[in-house]
Design an enzyme around this catalytic site. Structure first.
Site, short mmCIF file in Angstrom:
data_model
loop_
_atom_site.label_atom_id
_atom_site.label_comp_id
_atom_site.label_asym_id
_atom_site.label_seq_id
_atom_site.Cartn_x
_atom_site.Cartn_y
_atom_site.Cartn_z
CB ALA A 51 6.70 0.11 -0.77
CB CYS A 71 1.44 4.41 8.53
SG CYS A 71 1.91 6.02 7.84
N PRO A 107 0.85 -1.20 0.00
CG PRO A 107 0.06 -0.99 2.19
CD PRO A 107 0.78 -1.94 1.28
#
Length: 471
Positions: A220, A116, A18
């Site tokens: 990522a 995060c 993500p």
């Protein structure tokens, strides 16, 4: 990050991580093309998703989750339905459950972001902040069966980013910590965080998996720079990858600013190249396509989408396709407002408002409706009791109002603010306003945006006159 899913297999998988602003539909489809097994959407906040309405977009063949301001927050399609994981940012069990129920039939898995470290996530009690609040973690597990940190809860897999909360990408990923977690658990552990130090091509992903003893690898930044990293045969030329990405972006009506952002991440140090400068200057999807030699593709695709839209609307009731306003006496033209053709400071709406003031007419009144089937807008402007309307529907209320203003101005033979237009005297009068009495209260009253939306008509000479809301 903790994942709960009943059907997805997380063993021996390559996964698109993500990424905010990057993990939209075009990037996810591109990653699947190049060999990714599972793709994550960007983190989407629970409060924002709970405001959304699920809309089946028959023109694009997508499912859209649309906010009250008509922005598409999440768009997905059938091709990725069995392989897309929806990641949410949340700090509340009930909200998380409600979001999961909203999207569960359109995605393959639900992921709660617990990793995060960025302030925009942690300040709301989301992301890594959840790790410091075990009570919240247990409560989320009770409602979603997603978020306990031990495998006995029934979670399907756990993704581990091998850095501490205070660390950033420039810090080395801690493979040993991931390995310790993987050796402790029997459920799949997904290793994340290897782009900077370990992963530069396809073979590196397997090396990273072995170094962490993980079941799967999540990528990522390395995938953001070149999504073909998932390809067994090796990286494809960046120009080829970018052109393929652009095609998806146009086909699925991705907003040009998001398309531009993702392409800039791919170009990186090449942003100062001639093509990079063209991309930086682009202010629309069409200009992006032209910068990459895809101008013809853009024209053909938009024609096809317009044709689908027209065909779809032809099957809908007449009352849905036409404005509610009685068309009798309405002056109509097929026009659209193209930002590139006008000065940023002078738009058709401002030109029309200034002309009405000089002629001592009531200010223009815009009545705008939205067509629910495709969420396009149409506006009718009334000036001196005459109505004007463009027959073309637009993507936003503001664009529709500008188009209606163009119809009025052209009908009257008035300048509309186009670049290069012979209208310097008009704009000079606009600045000087010689016909206006300085003592007139209208000359000194501040703008009050929104008055037109509240009142369908304004009495001529009323002291409540206010300019239109800004462009």
């Amino acid at each position: 990050m903790i994942v709960n899913n009943l059907s997805l297999c997380y063993h021996n998988k390559l996964i698109l991580a993500p990424m905010v602003r990057v993990g939209t539909l075009p990037m996810r489809l591109l990653a699947l093309d190049y060999g990714a097994d599972i793709v994550y959407c960007e983190e989407l906040i629970d409060l924002k998703m709970l405001q959304c309405k699920r809309v089946v977009n028959e023109v694009l063949s997508t499912v859209d989750f649309v906010a009250p301001d008509d922005r598409v927050i999440f768009r997905t399609c059938k091709r990725e339905q069995s392989r897309v994981v929806f990641q949410m940012g949340t700090s509340d069990a009930e909200r998380a459950l409600a979001v999961a129920r909203l999207v569960e039939n359109d995605v393959a898995g639900i992921d709660v972001n617990m990793g995060c470290p960025k302030e925009y996530s942690t300040k709301g009690g989301m992301g890594a902040a959840l790790l410091s609040d075990p009570d919240k973690i247990e409560k989320l597990e009770d409602t979603l069966s997603l978020v306990k940190r031990i495998e006995s809860t029934g979670i399907a897999a756990i993704a581990v980013h091998g850095r501490k909360r205070e660390e950033r990408p420039q810090h080395p990923v801690n493979c040993e910590t991931i390995k310790a977690i993987a050796e402790t658990l029997s459920i799949p552990v997904i290793a994340n965080g290897g782009s900077h130090d370990h992963i530069k091509d396809y073979l590196d992903m397997e090396d990273f998996r072995q170094a962490t003893a993980a079941s799967s690898v999540m990528v990522a930044r390395a995938a953001m720079w070149n999504p073909s990293i998932f390809l067994k045969e090796g990286l494809r030329p960046l120009e080829e990858v970018m052109r393929k990405y652009i095609r998806y972006a146009v086909q699925y009506d991705n907003h040009y600013t998001n398309t531009k952002y993702c392409l800039c991440q791919m170009l990186r140090e090449q942003l100062e190249s001639p093509q990079g400068k063209l991309l930086h200057a682009a202010q629309s999807s069409q200009e992006i396509c032209e910068a990459f030699g895809l101008g013809t593709f853009y024209e053909e695709t938009t024609r096809e989408l317009d044709s689908r839209r027209a065909e779809f609307l032809a099957r809908t009731p007449e009352e849905v396709r036409e404005p509610a306003e009685d068309p009798s006496g309405v002056i109509k033209m097929a026009v659209k407002f193209d930002r590139r053709a006008y000065s940023p400071q002078i738009t058709p709406k401002t030109c029309l408002l200034e002309w009405c003031r000089r002629e001592r007419l009531a200010q223009p009144v815009y009545e705008t409706i939205q067509r629910p089937l495709d969420r396009l807008f149409c506006s009718v402007v009334t000036v001196a009791e005459q109505k004007y309307q463009s027959t073309l529907w637009d993507k936003s209320k503001k664009l529709a109002e500008q188009a209606a203003a163009i119809v009025c101005l052209r009908s009257q033979g008035l300048p509309e603010g186009r670049l290069g237009e012979e209208s310097s005297s008009f704009h000079k009068r606009k600045r000087e306003a010689p016909d206006q009495d300085p003592g007139d209260p209208r000359a000194q009253e501040p703008a009050v945006p929104g008055d037109l939306c509240k009142k369908p008509f304004v009495t001529l000479g009323s002291s409540k006159e206010s300019p239109l809301e800004g462009w």
